[in-house]
Scaffold this active site. Structure first.
Site, short mmCIF file in Angstrom:
data_model
loop_
_atom_site.label_atom_id
_atom_site.label_comp_id
_atom_site.label_asym_id
_atom_site.label_seq_id
_atom_site.Cartn_x
_atom_site.Cartn_y
_atom_site.Cartn_z
N ARG A 1 0.50 10.86 -3.91
CA ARG A 1 0.39 9.44 -4.20
C ARG A 1 -0.58 9.11 -5.33
O ARG A 1 -0.60 7.98 -5.81
CB ARG A 1 0.00 8.67 -2.92
CG ARG A 1 1.06 8.77 -1.81
CD ARG A 1 0.95 7.66 -0.80
NE ARG A 1 1.01 6.36 -1.45
CZ ARG A 1 0.70 5.20 -0.86
NH1 ARG A 1 0.34 5.21 0.40
NH2 ARG A 1 0.78 4.06 -1.51
N ARG B 1 -6.59 10.03 6.13
CA ARG B 1 -6.50 9.76 4.69
C ARG B 1 -7.86 9.43 4.05
O ARG B 1 -8.02 9.54 2.84
CB ARG B 1 -5.55 8.58 4.44
CG ARG B 1 -4.12 8.82 4.90
CD ARG B 1 -3.37 9.77 3.97
NE ARG B 1 -2.03 10.05 4.46
CZ ARG B 1 -0.96 9.33 4.15
NH1 ARG B 1 -1.07 8.29 3.37
NH2 ARG B 1 0.22 9.67 4.63
N HIS C 1 -3.39 4.43 9.35
CA HIS C 1 -4.50 3.73 8.71
C HIS C 1 -5.17 2.78 9.71
O HIS C 1 -4.54 2.34 10.66
CB HIS C 1 -4.00 2.86 7.54
CG HIS C 1 -3.56 3.63 6.34
ND1 HIS C 1 -2.34 3.42 5.75
CD2 HIS C 1 -4.17 4.60 5.63
CE1 HIS C 1 -2.23 4.23 4.70
NE2 HIS C 1 -3.32 4.95 4.61
N ASP D 1 6.24 6.53 -2.65
CA ASP D 1 5.46 5.55 -1.88
C ASP D 1 4.88 4.43 -2.74
O ASP D 1 4.01 3.68 -2.28
CB ASP D 1 4.32 6.27 -1.15
CG ASP D 1 4.81 7.03 0.08
OD1 ASP D 1 5.44 6.39 0.94
OD2 ASP D 1 4.57 8.24 0.17
N GLU E 1 -1.11 -1.52 -1.64
CA GLU E 1 -2.41 -1.75 -1.00
C GLU E 1 -3.30 -0.51 -1.06
O GLU E 1 -4.53 -0.63 -1.11
CB GLU E 1 -2.19 -2.10 0.48
CG GLU E 1 -3.46 -2.13 1.29
CD GLU E 1 -3.23 -2.54 2.74
OE1 GLU E 1 -2.55 -1.80 3.47
OE2 GLU E 1 -3.72 -3.60 3.11
N ASP E 2 -2.70 0.67 -1.07
CA ASP E 2 -3.50 1.89 -0.90
C ASP E 2 -4.28 2.33 -2.14
O ASP E 2 -5.37 2.89 -1.99
CB ASP E 2 -2.60 3.02 -0.38
CG ASP E 2 -2.11 2.71 1.02
OD1 ASP E 2 -2.92 2.25 1.84
OD2 ASP E 2 -0.90 2.91 1.29
N CYS F 1 0.68 -3.54 3.54
CA CYS F 1 0.72 -2.41 2.57
C CYS F 1 1.43 -2.75 1.27
O CYS F 1 1.22 -2.07 0.27
CB CYS F 1 1.46 -1.23 3.16
SG CYS F 1 1.26 -1.03 4.89
C1 CIR Z 1 2.18 6.93 3.27
O1 CIR Z 1 2.28 7.77 4.17
O2 CIR Z 1 1.21 6.93 2.50
C2 CIR Z 1 3.25 5.90 3.12
N1 CIR Z 1 4.50 6.45 3.52
C3 CIR Z 1 2.93 4.67 3.93
C4 CIR Z 1 1.72 3.95 3.42
C5 CIR Z 1 1.51 2.66 4.14
N2 CIR Z 1 0.37 2.00 3.62
C6 CIR Z 1 -0.47 1.27 4.35
O3 CIR Z 1 -0.34 1.18 5.57
N3 CIR Z 1 -1.47 0.70 3.72
#
Ligand code: CIR
Length: 261
Positions: free
Chosen positions: A90, A135, A165, A65, A70-71, A252
């Site tokens: 992650r 999350r 999210h 990922d 962004e995360d 993201c």
């Molecule tokens: C996840 O499940 O963490 C990733 N497959 C997708 C993350 C997407 N991020 C976001 O919307 N900020």
């Protein structure tokens, strides 16, 4: 003399292992890696076309990922906060993002028991809306508030349901306006903002990336595109169909902030 700040976007290429990505609400579907990589390159070109300086991090082929930069971090004018992401797989993504951010901001880290994904944080001027999701937990929201309230940011928690999210459900467009799918959030905290509703047949369309008067939106949402255009935004459609299979969207794939280098 200080250089003018440049709008900067940190990105990272799609990982070859993206088919092992985390998923929250979507069923697993085969992702065509080459196509995803090409779509990502178009997305970066679109950012560059809007005048952003795109800083592409080294790929992380074994972190499925890692394209979703962004995360792992929240960046405001004064500081960068490295998050403790809600899924363990992650967390190794954060190290390299933190190293890059240290070039632009003092870096602070959230700590156990906090969990928080950047996809749950929406900036609207000095207001920060933070989604409570699968999350992001209460300790994550509290630690983020402890870090940012001293700089004058006001934190508003938002209940998120049925999506990964908060920014799957609503994104800030500028001009005191958000684009939202009200079925997935409690809209009460947004009472000071105008809400533009996504087209009912496009529940996933709220994840939009606004840069000035432009709004980058997946090309598969033509009805929401018309809603945004009628409201005065210049919509730039991008094909991110493969990325969307990994439950990602247009916000993201970048961390955007002003940088002086
Ligand atoms: C996840 O499940 O963490 C990733 N497959 C997708 C993350 C997407 N991020 C976001 O919307 N900020």
């Amino acid at each position: 003399m200080n250089a003018l700040p440049i709008l900067t976007a940190i990105t990272r290429p799609v990982s070859a292992s993206i088919n092992r990505c985390e998923l929250g609400y979507l069923p697993r579907r085969e992702i065509d890696f080459q196509k995803a990589a090409a779509q990502h390159a178009e997305y970066e070109a679109c950012l560059a076309g809007l005048g952003l300086r795109v800083v592409s991090l080294a790929p992380e082929p074994d972190l499925p990922d890692a394209v979703f930069v962004e995360d792992p971090a929240i960046v405001v004018g004064e500081v960068a906060i490295v998050t403790r992401m809600g899924v363990v797989s992650r967390r190794p993504e954060a190290e390299s993002v933190a190293r890059e951010l240290a070039r632009y901001r003092p870096v602070r880290w959230l700590r156990e028991p906090a969990t928080l994904d950047g996809g749950d944080v929406m900036h609207a001027g000095s207001a920060l809306y933070v989604g409570s999701s699968r999350r992001t937990n209460a300790a994550g929201i509290r630690q983020l508030a402890d870090e940012l309230e001293p700089f004058g940011y006001a934190m508003a928690p938002v209940e998120v349901r049925d999506c990964l999210h908060m920014k799957s459900a609503c994104c800030y467009l500028g001009n005191e306006t958000i684009l939202a799918n009200r079925a997935w959030i409690d809209p009460a905290p947004f009472r000071n903002l105008r809400i533009l509703d996504v087209a009912p047949e496009e529940p996933w369309a709220a994840n939009v990336l606004a840069i000035g008067e432009s709004a980058i939106l997946p090309s598969c949402f033509p009805a929401t595109r018309r809603i945004l255009e009628r409201a005065g935004w210049n919509v730039i459609p991008v094909d991110v169909s493969e990325i969307m299979k990994a439950e990602g969207g247009v916000t993201c794939m970048s961390l955007i902030f002003e940088a002086q280098l």
